[in-house]
Structure formats: structure tokens, C-alpha cells
Design a protein around this motif. Structure first.
Motif, mmCIF file in Angstrom:
data_model
loop_
_atom_site.group_PDB
_atom_site.id
_atom_site.type_symbol
_atom_site.label_atom_id
_atom_site.label_comp_id
_atom_site.label_asym_id
_atom_site.label_seq_id
_atom_site.Cartn_x
_atom_site.Cartn_y
_atom_site.Cartn_z
ATOM 1 N N ALA B 152 0.972 -1.128 -0.035
ATOM 2 C CA ALA B 152 0.021 -0.102 0.089
ATOM 3 C C ALA B 152 0.804 1.209 0.030
ATOM 4 O O ALA B 152 1.757 1.488 1.074
ATOM 5 N N ARG B 153 0.592 1.949 -1.081
ATOM 6 C CA ARG B 153 1.540 3.389 -0.971
ATOM 7 C C ARG B 153 1.068 4.659 -0.612
ATOM 8 O O ARG B 153 -0.213 4.880 -0.847
ATOM 9 N N ALA B 154 1.727 5.256 0.188
ATOM 10 C CA ALA B 154 1.276 6.331 1.105
ATOM 11 C C ALA B 154 2.018 7.511 0.225
ATOM 12 O O ALA B 154 3.464 7.858 0.377
ATOM 13 N N ASP B 155 1.330 8.407 -0.768
ATOM 14 C CA ASP B 155 2.003 9.339 -1.543
ATOM 15 C C ASP B 155 2.180 10.950 -0.961
ATOM 16 O O ASP B 155 2.183 11.693 -1.762
ATOM 17 N N VAL B 156 2.219 10.922 0.409
ATOM 18 C CA VAL B 156 2.184 12.138 0.907
ATOM 19 C C VAL B 156 3.387 12.940 0.672
ATOM 20 O O VAL B 156 3.498 14.063 0.157
ATOM 21 N N PHE B 157 4.641 12.213 0.493
ATOM 22 C CA PHE B 157 5.885 12.815 0.099
ATOM 23 C C PHE B 157 5.779 13.046 -1.499
ATOM 24 O O PHE B 157 6.330 14.024 -1.859
ATOM 25 N N LEU B 158 5.536 12.169 -2.281
ATOM 26 C CA LEU B 158 5.514 12.205 -3.954
ATOM 27 C C LEU B 158 4.589 13.238 -4.319
ATOM 28 O O LEU B 158 5.036 14.056 -5.114
ATOM 29 N N LEU B 159 3.417 13.444 -3.450
ATOM 30 C CA LEU B 159 2.577 14.546 -4.061
ATOM 31 C C LEU B 159 2.892 15.737 -3.314
ATOM 32 O O LEU B 159 2.456 16.967 -3.681
ATOM 33 N N ALA B 160 4.109 15.950 -2.362
ATOM 34 C CA ALA B 160 4.273 17.114 -1.482
ATOM 35 C C ALA B 160 3.059 17.825 -1.134
ATOM 36 O O ALA B 160 2.685 18.840 -1.021
ATOM 37 N N GLY B 162 0.220 18.805 1.506
ATOM 38 C CA GLY B 162 0.355 19.601 2.909
ATOM 39 C C GLY B 162 1.870 20.183 3.209
ATOM 40 O O GLY B 162 2.431 20.065 2.592
ATOM 41 N N PRO B 163 1.848 21.013 4.493
ATOM 42 C CA PRO B 163 3.067 21.824 4.804
ATOM 43 C C PRO B 163 4.281 20.491 5.095
ATOM 44 O O PRO B 163 3.786 19.336 5.664
ATOM 45 N N PRO B 164 5.315 20.838 4.910
ATOM 46 C CA PRO B 164 6.607 19.939 4.708
ATOM 47 C C PRO B 164 6.569 19.306 6.086
ATOM 48 O O PRO B 164 7.104 18.073 6.275
ATOM 49 N N GLY B 166 4.807 18.591 8.196
ATOM 50 C CA GLY B 166 3.458 17.596 8.600
ATOM 51 C C GLY B 166 3.583 16.053 7.936
ATOM 52 O O GLY B 166 2.749 15.380 8.145
ATOM 53 N N ARG B 167 4.278 16.022 6.905
ATOM 54 C CA ARG B 167 4.368 14.990 6.006
ATOM 55 C C ARG B 167 4.916 13.726 6.703
ATOM 56 O O ARG B 167 4.279 12.551 6.350
ATOM 57 N N LEU B 168 5.594 13.683 7.381
ATOM 58 C CA LEU B 168 6.178 12.548 8.240
ATOM 59 C C LEU B 168 5.017 11.678 9.013
ATOM 60 O O LEU B 168 4.960 10.683 8.948
ATOM 61 N N ASP B 169 4.415 12.689 9.893
ATOM 62 C CA ASP B 169 3.447 12.300 10.583
ATOM 63 C C ASP B 169 2.360 11.814 9.739
ATOM 64 O O ASP B 169 1.612 10.667 10.210
ATOM 65 N N GLU B 170 2.023 12.355 8.850
ATOM 66 C CA GLU B 170 0.975 11.829 8.055
ATOM 67 C C GLU B 170 1.327 10.667 7.243
ATOM 68 O O GLU B 170 0.402 9.805 7.149
ATOM 69 N N ALA B 171 2.392 10.377 6.684
ATOM 70 C CA ALA B 171 2.856 9.356 6.110
ATOM 71 C C ALA B 171 2.880 8.000 7.169
ATOM 72 O O ALA B 171 2.342 6.944 6.960
ATOM 73 N N ILE B 172 3.193 8.489 8.291
ATOM 74 C CA ILE B 172 3.273 7.198 9.395
ATOM 75 C C ILE B 172 1.660 7.011 9.795
ATOM 76 O O ILE B 172 1.292 5.782 9.710
ATOM 77 N N ARG B 173 0.857 7.958 9.896
ATOM 78 C CA ARG B 173 -0.626 7.827 10.172
ATOM 79 C C ARG B 173 -1.212 6.940 8.957
ATOM 80 O O ARG B 173 -1.805 5.832 9.052
ATOM 81 N N ARG B 174 -0.687 7.250 7.848
ATOM 82 C CA ARG B 174 -1.427 6.502 6.732
ATOM 83 C C ARG B 174 -0.820 4.838 6.573
ATOM 84 O O ARG B 174 -1.477 4.014 6.172
ATOM 85 N N GLY B 175 0.749 4.899 6.826
ATOM 86 C CA GLY B 175 1.004 3.612 6.906
ATOM 87 C C GLY B 175 0.404 2.706 7.792
ATOM 88 O O GLY B 175 0.207 1.533 7.700
ATOM 89 N N ARG B 176 0.222 3.110 9.019
ATOM 90 C CA ARG B 176 -0.294 2.375 10.045
ATOM 91 C C ARG B 176 -1.541 1.947 9.793
ATOM 92 O O ARG B 176 -2.235 0.760 9.793
ATOM 93 N N LEU B 177 -2.469 2.642 9.064
ATOM 94 C CA LEU B 177 -3.964 2.725 8.778
ATOM 95 C C LEU B 177 -3.898 1.359 7.951
ATOM 96 O O LEU B 177 -4.712 0.758 7.926
ATOM 97 N N TYR B 178 -3.016 1.590 6.777
ATOM 98 C CA TYR B 178 -3.276 0.683 5.429
ATOM 99 C C TYR B 178 -2.635 -0.696 6.045
ATOM 100 O O TYR B 178 -3.043 -1.683 5.491
ATOM 101 N N ARG B 179 -1.646 -0.596 6.962
ATOM 102 C CA ARG B 179 -1.384 -2.010 7.720
ATOM 103 C C ARG B 179 -2.418 -2.652 8.403
ATOM 104 O O ARG B 179 -2.674 -3.740 8.249
ATOM 105 N N GLN B 180 -3.138 -1.878 9.241
ATOM 106 C CA GLN B 180 -4.275 -2.231 9.978
ATOM 107 C C GLN B 180 -5.223 -3.053 8.989
ATOM 108 O O GLN B 180 -5.776 -3.836 9.263
ATOM 109 N N ALA B 181 -5.403 -2.270 7.802
ATOM 110 C CA ALA B 181 -6.368 -2.530 6.920
ATOM 111 C C ALA B 181 -6.080 -3.958 6.047
ATOM 112 O O ALA B 181 -7.004 -4.498 5.403
ATOM 113 N N GLY B 182 -4.746 -4.225 6.097
ATOM 114 C CA GLY B 182 -4.404 -5.674 5.550
ATOM 115 C C GLY B 182 -3.338 -5.527 4.803
ATOM 116 O O GLY B 182 -2.854 -6.437 4.028
ATOM 117 N N ALA B 183 -2.545 -4.460 4.504
ATOM 118 C CA ALA B 183 -1.396 -4.291 3.673
ATOM 119 C C ALA B 183 -0.467 -5.046 4.252
ATOM 120 O O ALA B 183 -0.271 -5.154 5.482
#
Lengths: 276, 276
Positions: B152-160, B162-164, B166-183
Motif C-alpha cells: 500500500a502506497r502512501a504518496d504524501v511525500f510524492l505529491l508534496a 500539505g506543509p512539509p 507535517g508529511r512524516l507524521d501523515e505518512a506514518i498515520r497512513r502507513g499504520r492505517l493501511y497496515r491495519q487494513a490488511g497491507a
């Protein structure tokens, strides 16, 4: 290319065989390769059957179904605005009228037709039989209202057919015969010797196509010798995929990826722009 | 790959994310590129959507019809014997069950599914909506009896996005969420900073996939940082076609063709052998 203008595109392609400059064909095997060649300023694009087949999963030598070959030609011709000439090997066993109809449907206005035959082993067709095929293709194209640019290939040297001392004479005989049958140019691959190339230029009354491969005289020298058309064939594909092979080996052995850091690497955006 | 063994192949691919070595994916875009990667000894082959699309004539970003993308995946999976994981962009708008069924039919046992959405402009999906898609894909795959390896790809950095800061936290949030969803793994492209990569490795409880591109740490360094999977993406295609571009420009400007004389160029026979 608009199919309504196939006749005009064919005329353009034919004219390139009779211009002041040698016609150089940097053979393409898929859409992005064709767009890159067009973008570099070349006035026509030729396909390489070996490259198209490899990209789609087939060895060279008419192993690819003709439908897949023609679909690749069509993808290319729809994406570029210069004339397309397609490597159609020895015609895939299609009757000439079907071959021409389907090739024009795919948007190509020129074709290679080789006198190799692809059975259990590669062998050379009888010259007269291949001349007959060329004549039938010419007739079918004229009936369709397009002077399809026929590049008839004489594979005497490529297949190393017969004793070496007889190959030049046999290639000349075949070239003349194919020309008389209606070919616009004669392609003799696998000749590197300048004396042989000069003899072919002088003896065959048609624009001569020579394959540029390792060991060939450089293109500017071919032009001086009177060659009208120089094509790269599957060498373009192999050169590109050699970089992938080298990259894969470097990653495997060194865990680095130099080619990715090539300062001249085409950007993702540049690729996308070529395809819009 | 025999479709009867998809479950086993998926298990093999999943295991490669949990081995002692980093899993490196030299992305392929057609059959010959996939065969070369397999031949170099890589234990799995990933496709690049950008590369597949370019070879068939489309810009990146879900412009290629899903049928054509899947046909390319199928050509590759039929030609190689290691597991194939396919870049399926954001799923082409297909319902998860159809997406999974067609992907398995094409012989892939892994997939990239990205949270970019391709409308008039690229934009990031709501994290929860993408998590839901991941969950539906997981459920459809389990119903089909295959533990499809979902990257599961989290494109926070790729699409730049939100504010720079905040990107790490958002990527982590997404990564965890996708993992919990079954990635099975989480892919965060466009991160090069070692601190950011380390933070992602530590905060997301899943194998991390990083894209290797110009400016990235070398693969051996990514392995030291704890990255589980390193992929080249469309960089492989662009590296290869850069050679074609350079060759075309050299022919145009110098009438020479150095790449054809590369002493390491793959031979015509070698290409054919890879495809037999």
C-alpha cells in the motif's frame, strides 16, 4: 497518422530514399521508443521485428502472431506523425492482399519483406518465389491506392548462404530481381566490407539499405559509399536493454544503481510529455 | 507461472519481505525486461505502471486502460517463473473483487495500490477511504484463496501534500492505517533523507518499501536503515530509453552509433534464448 493520407505519407517516405542525405532509421519497438526517435528529429520511423517480438515475449523469426505485430505497428503509427515503415519479416504466410490491407490499416506506409523463411531452420527462399511475393505486394498496394514503400531484403549474407565467394553475385542477382518485381529499395543486411557495399550500390539499380551493427562502417561513411538507407534493426533494442541488464547486475553485485543517477536520464515528466 | 500455484507464489513473495536480505525489485515494463531481471537472479519481478504505459503509448497516471495494463502483466507472468507483483496504480476504479480476480487471472501475486487519485489533477485520497480499499482487496483475495501481497502506497511525500513539517507524521498515520487494513508492506516513495526513512521504519509496523531514484541512499544503505523492500519504479525504463535517446542524438549529430558497438551489448541470439 490519418489513414486518409496514407498515399501522401508513402510518397514522403519514398522521397527520403532519393534525397541528398542518407535516410537513417533508428528502429523502434514500442511507442515510447518511436516517440523518442521522432522527437530527435528523424523524418521516419522503422520498426524492428526482433525488438517488437522481444518486448511482447517472442523470439525473433515470425514466432509472434501477426496480429500482435500489427497491433504494435498500429500503436506506434497512431502515436507519431512521421511515416512508419514496418518490419514484416517474410510476411507471416499471409496472402499479399491481406498483408497489405492489414498493414495499411495499422498505419504503416512502408515495409520490409525478407527472403529468409522461418521453418525448423532459417533458410533462403527461392529468389523467383520471393520476387513473386514482392510483385504481389506491389500489385495489392497499387490496388489499394498507396505506393507502399517496399524494402526487399536479400539475406544471402545474413544467412551465410552458399559459398562465401558466391554471395555477392547472388545478393546482386536477388536485389535486381526484387527491384524488377516492384521493390523500392533493396536491403542487404550483414555486409560490412566497403568493397562489397560499393559493389552492391553500383550493381543494383535501387536505393541500397545497409544494417548498421557492430563492425559496420559509420553511417557517414556509408553515405559516402552511396548507401541510401541505413537502419539499426534490433540493435537499438539491444543497446537499451543492455543498460537494464547492466543495472540489474550492478544492483545484484554492488547494491548501487548508477544508471538511475545518470545526469542525463529522461525525467518522468519528459516521458509523459512525449505521450500526451 | 501456473495459476494453480498462485497461493504458493504469493507466500514466496511475502516471505521475501521478511528475509535476512532487503528485497530489491528492478521493475520491468515488458517481457524482455522482465526476463533480463529474472535472469540476473532476482527472486521476484515488479512491474512499473509508468514503464508499461509508456511502452504502450500512454502517459503515467491511470491513462492506460486497465485491460492493456493487465495484458502486459499477463505477458510477463507467463514468461517468467518467479513471482510477479504488479503496479496497479490506484486500482483503475474497479471494485476490489474484480480487481483481484483480474489480477490473479493475469498471474500476479502481489500489487501496489496507491493513495494518489488521478483526476484533472493528482490528489491524495482520504486515508480512511484508501484504507477501506485495501481492506476490500484483502477480503477479495482471501476469498479467492490467495494471500495477495498488498503493497500500500502512501504518496504524501510524492505529491508534496500539505506543509512539509507535517508529511512524516501523515505518512506514518497512513502507513499504520493501511497496515491495519490488511497491507503486507507500506510504500512511501520520494523519501531520501535517512532520518525520515529511519522514522518510517520504526513507526510503521510493516515492511517498508522505498523508491530508489537519483539522490536516494544506495540500496546497501537502505538495507542498513531497515528498509525491507527497495524498488526502482519507472527509473529502470527511463534509464534504458535514455540510451536510445542518446543513440538517436549521436546518430543525428555525428552519424556514428557508439551504443551499437558496446562490447557488452546483448546479442541477438542471447535475446532469443531468453524468450525460448
Amino acid at each position: 497518422m490519418a489513414s486518409s493520407n496514407l498515399a501522401g505519407e508513402a510518397e514522403t517516405l519514398l522521397g527520403l530514399h532519393h534525397g541528398d542525405d542518407i535516410l537513417v532509421l533508428v528502429n523502434a519497438w514500442d511507442v515510447i521508443s518511436a516517440r523518442l526517435v521522432e522527437e530527435a528529429g528523424f523524418p521516419a520511423v522503422a520498426t524492428t521485428s526482433a525488438g517488437v517480438a522481444a518486448s511482447l515475449g517472442y523470439p525473433d523469426g515470425e514466432r509472434i502472431p501477426v496480429e500482435e505485430m500489427l497491433a504494435a505497428v498500429k500503436r506506434i503509427s497512431e502515436a507519431i506523425s512521421v511515416p512508419v515503415t514496418a518490419d514484416m519479416e517474410s510476411g507471416y504466410g499471409l496472402p499479399a492482399d491481406q498483408l497489405v490491407e492489414r498493414l495499411l490499416d495499422a498505419g504503416a506506409v512502408g515495409m520490409n519483406i525478407e527472403d529468409s523463411r522461418h521453418g525448423e531452420q532459417e533458410s533462403l527462399a527461392e529468389a523467383e518465389a520471393h520476387g513473386q511475393l514482392v510483385a504481389e505486394i506491389r500489385a495489392a498496394a497499387e490496388a489499394a491506392g498507396v505506393h507502399l514503400v517496399i524494402n526487399a531484403r536479400a539475406d544471402v549474407f545474413l544467412l551465410a548462404d552458399g559459398p562465401p565467394e558466391g554471395r555477392l553475385d547472388e545478393a546482386i542477382r536477388r536485389g535486381r530481381l526484387y527491384r524488377q518485381a516492384g521493390a523500392d529499395s533493396v536491403f542487404v543486411p550483414a555486409v560490412e566490407d566497403e568493397g562489397v557495399i560499393t559493389a552492391l550500390v553500383q550493381a543494383i539499380d535501387a536505393p541500397l539499405n545497409v544494417l548498421v551493427r557492430a563492425g559496420s562502417p559509420p553511417i557517414h561513411r556509408l553515405a559516402e559509399l552511396g548507401v541510401a538507407r541505413a537502419s539499426l534493426g534490433g540493435g537499438t533494442t539491444r543497446a537499451a536493454y543492455t543498460v537494464l541488464k547492466r543495472l540489474a547486475n550492478e544492483i545484484r553485485d554492488e547494491a548501487t544503481a548508477s544508471a538511475i543517477n545518470d545526469p542525463e536520464i529522461i525525467s518522468h515528466d519528459a516521458v509523459n510529455r512525449l505521450l500526451e
